[in-house]
Design a protein around this motif. Structure first.
Motif, PDB file in Angstrom:
ATOM      1  N   ASP A 144      11.343  29.622  88.564  1.00 29.24           N
ATOM      2  CA  ASP A 144      12.792  29.637  88.348  1.00 29.24           C
ATOM      3  C   ASP A 144      13.236  28.675  87.253  1.00 29.24           C
ATOM      4  N   ASP A 145      12.404  27.717  86.905  1.00 30.91           N
ATOM      5  CA  ASP A 145      12.781  26.752  85.872  1.00 30.91           C
ATOM      6  C   ASP A 145      12.884  27.378  84.482  1.00 30.91           C
ATOM      7  N   PHE A 146      12.336  28.555  84.332  1.00 31.35           N
ATOM      8  CA  PHE A 146      12.326  29.202  83.020  1.00 31.35           C
ATOM      9  C   PHE A 146      13.477  30.197  82.833  1.00 31.35           C
ATOM     10  N   ALA A 147      14.373  30.266  83.815  1.00 32.66           N
ATOM     11  CA  ALA A 147      15.456  31.248  83.754  1.00 32.66           C
ATOM     12  C   ALA A 147      16.360  31.035  82.546  1.00 32.66           C
ATOM     13  N   GLN A 148      16.717  29.783  82.280  1.00 37.29           N
ATOM     14  CA  GLN A 148      17.599  29.505  81.149  1.00 37.29           C
ATOM     15  C   GLN A 148      16.940  29.886  79.824  1.00 37.29           C
ATOM     16  N   GLY A 149      15.678  29.484  79.639  1.00 37.85           N
ATOM     17  CA  GLY A 149      14.964  29.837  78.421  1.00 37.85           C
ATOM     18  C   GLY A 149      14.845  31.336  78.249  1.00 37.85           C
ATOM     19  N   ALA A 150      14.625  32.051  79.346  1.00 37.27           N
ATOM     20  CA  ALA A 150      14.512  33.508  79.286  1.00 37.27           C
ATOM     21  C   ALA A 150      15.847  34.141  78.895  1.00 37.27           C
ATOM     22  N   ARG A 151      16.952  33.587  79.405  1.00 35.59           N
ATOM     23  CA  ARG A 151      18.279  34.105  79.053  1.00 35.59           C
ATOM     24  C   ARG A 151      18.554  33.917  77.561  1.00 35.59           C
ATOM     25  N   VAL A 152      18.217  32.750  77.063  1.00 37.61           N
ATOM     26  CA  VAL A 152      18.431  32.483  75.636  1.00 37.61           C
ATOM     27  C   VAL A 152      17.561  33.403  74.792  1.00 37.61           C
ATOM     28  N   ARG A 159      16.426  36.350  75.547  1.00 38.11           N
ATOM     29  CA  ARG A 159      16.985  37.710  75.582  1.00 38.11           C
ATOM     30  C   ARG A 159      18.158  37.836  74.617  1.00 38.11           C
ATOM     31  N   HIS A 160      19.028  36.846  74.617  1.00 35.22           N
ATOM     32  CA  HIS A 160      20.178  36.864  73.709  1.00 35.22           C
ATOM     33  C   HIS A 160      19.723  36.919  72.254  1.00 35.22           C
ATOM     34  N   LEU A 161      18.703  36.149  71.921  1.00 40.36           N
ATOM     35  CA  LEU A 161      18.212  36.134  70.549  1.00 40.36           C
ATOM     36  C   LEU A 161      17.521  37.440  70.181  1.00 40.36           C
ATOM     37  N   VAL A 162      16.785  38.023  71.119  1.00 41.29           N
ATOM     38  CA  VAL A 162      16.138  39.312  70.856  1.00 41.29           C
ATOM     39  C   VAL A 162      17.189  40.386  70.599  1.00 41.29           C
ATOM     40  N   GLU A 163      18.282  40.327  71.346  1.00 39.74           N
ATOM     41  CA  GLU A 163      19.359  41.304  71.145  1.00 39.74           C
ATOM     42  C   GLU A 163      20.019  41.159  69.782  1.00 39.74           C
ATOM     43  N   HIS A 164      19.858  40.009  69.158  1.00 40.85           N
ATOM     44  CA  HIS A 164      20.430  39.769  67.828  1.00 40.85           C
ATOM     45  C   HIS A 164      19.331  39.453  66.815  1.00 40.85           C
ATOM     46  N   ALA A 165      18.159  40.001  67.025  1.00 40.99           N
ATOM     47  CA  ALA A 165      17.000  39.669  66.195  1.00 40.99           C
ATOM     48  C   ALA A 165      17.184  40.059  64.737  1.00 40.99           C
TER      49      ALA A 165
END
Length: 254
Positions: A135-143, A145-151
């Motif tokens: 669960d500690d990686f949730a924030q990094g994963a969210r970021v 995903r956001h960057l991939v969506e704007h790659a």
């Protein structure tokens, strides 16, 4: 988008599992990751590696850079983006970036003509003493995903070095540059005559000793100290330093 996902903690690490689940919602993700822990591998590569099938892609018995090379050259279709992580612990500072296998994989991608994103998680409270869980990686994963969506906005010849804090809140994103501060501590080992070399690292307790952290706003370490998400957009070119004196030395050679 076709995304190649790798890391330096090994194919079974919880950080890459968190990224895979999050990124799969917005991209076609294939994992090509090291068989075991390759932390600190930097941009080391191998002359020959064994590759095994994995239910999410491939397992490479080599370094993160080997994984990127295999993935970019062997996968069909060719990945449009390489994401590396999520690392258990921060990767920041100019002196650290070439040592990190997580960052090295993203940088290797750029050399091979594909944009890269390196993602690391850090604990702004306990720092290096933290024992990371899924669960500690949730924030990094969210970021990520956001960057991939704007790659499409990353730009040619660029990789992003991302450090995201462990928190349930949504901290601000700070666009940063790597801090240039660097120091080492030399300690003699008590059980033999050898020496241990320990380089400088992020210490969250510096918040209680602000005089020891003089990084200005805009540096990655300051962003980490402030509990922010740090994103450094970086290139791979080795800048040329003009030197008239060196030109004179070269001209004088006979």
């Amino acid at each position: 988008m076709y995304v190649l996902l790798t890391n330096d903690d090994g194919v079974d690490a919880p950080g890459i599992d968190a990224l895979y689940d999050e990124l799969s919602a917005v991209a076609d993700v294939t994992v090509v990751a090291p068989a075991d822990n390759q932390s600190g591998a930097g941009r080391t590569n191998s002359h020959r590696v064994a590759v095994d099938d994995h239910d999410r892609g491939l397992v490479v018995h080599g370094t993160p850079c080997d994984c990127v090379a295999v993935g970019v050259q062997a996968l069909d279709p060719t990945p449009e983006l390489v994401v590396s992580g999520c690392n258990a612990g921060p990767n920041f500072g100019a002196h650290k970036l070439d040592r990190s296998g997580t960052v090295g994989a993203a940088k290797e991608a750029v050399y091979l003509g594909v944009p890269g994103i390196a993602v690391s998680a850090y604990d702004p409270v306990t720092g290096g003493l933290h024992e990371f869980e899924r669960d500690d990686f949730a924030q990094g994963a969210r970021v990520a995903r956001h960057l991939v969506e704007h790659a499409d906005s990353i730009g040619s010849g660029t990789y992003l070095n991302v450090n995201a804090p462990i928190t349930e809140e949504t901290p601000p994103i700070r666009i940063t540059r790597p801090t240039r501060d660097f120091g080492v501590r030399i300690e003699r080992e008590r059980d033999d005559d050898g020496f241990a070399v320990v380089d400088q690292f992020y210490d969250p307790l510096r918040r209680d000793r602000p005089e020891e952290l003089d990084d200005p706003k805009g540096t990655d370490r300051r962003a980490l100290a402030d509990g922010e998400i740090s994103i450094s957009p970086l290139g791979i070119g080795h800048e040329l330093k003009r030197s008239d004196s060196l030109s004179e030395i070269a001209a004088a050679f006979r």
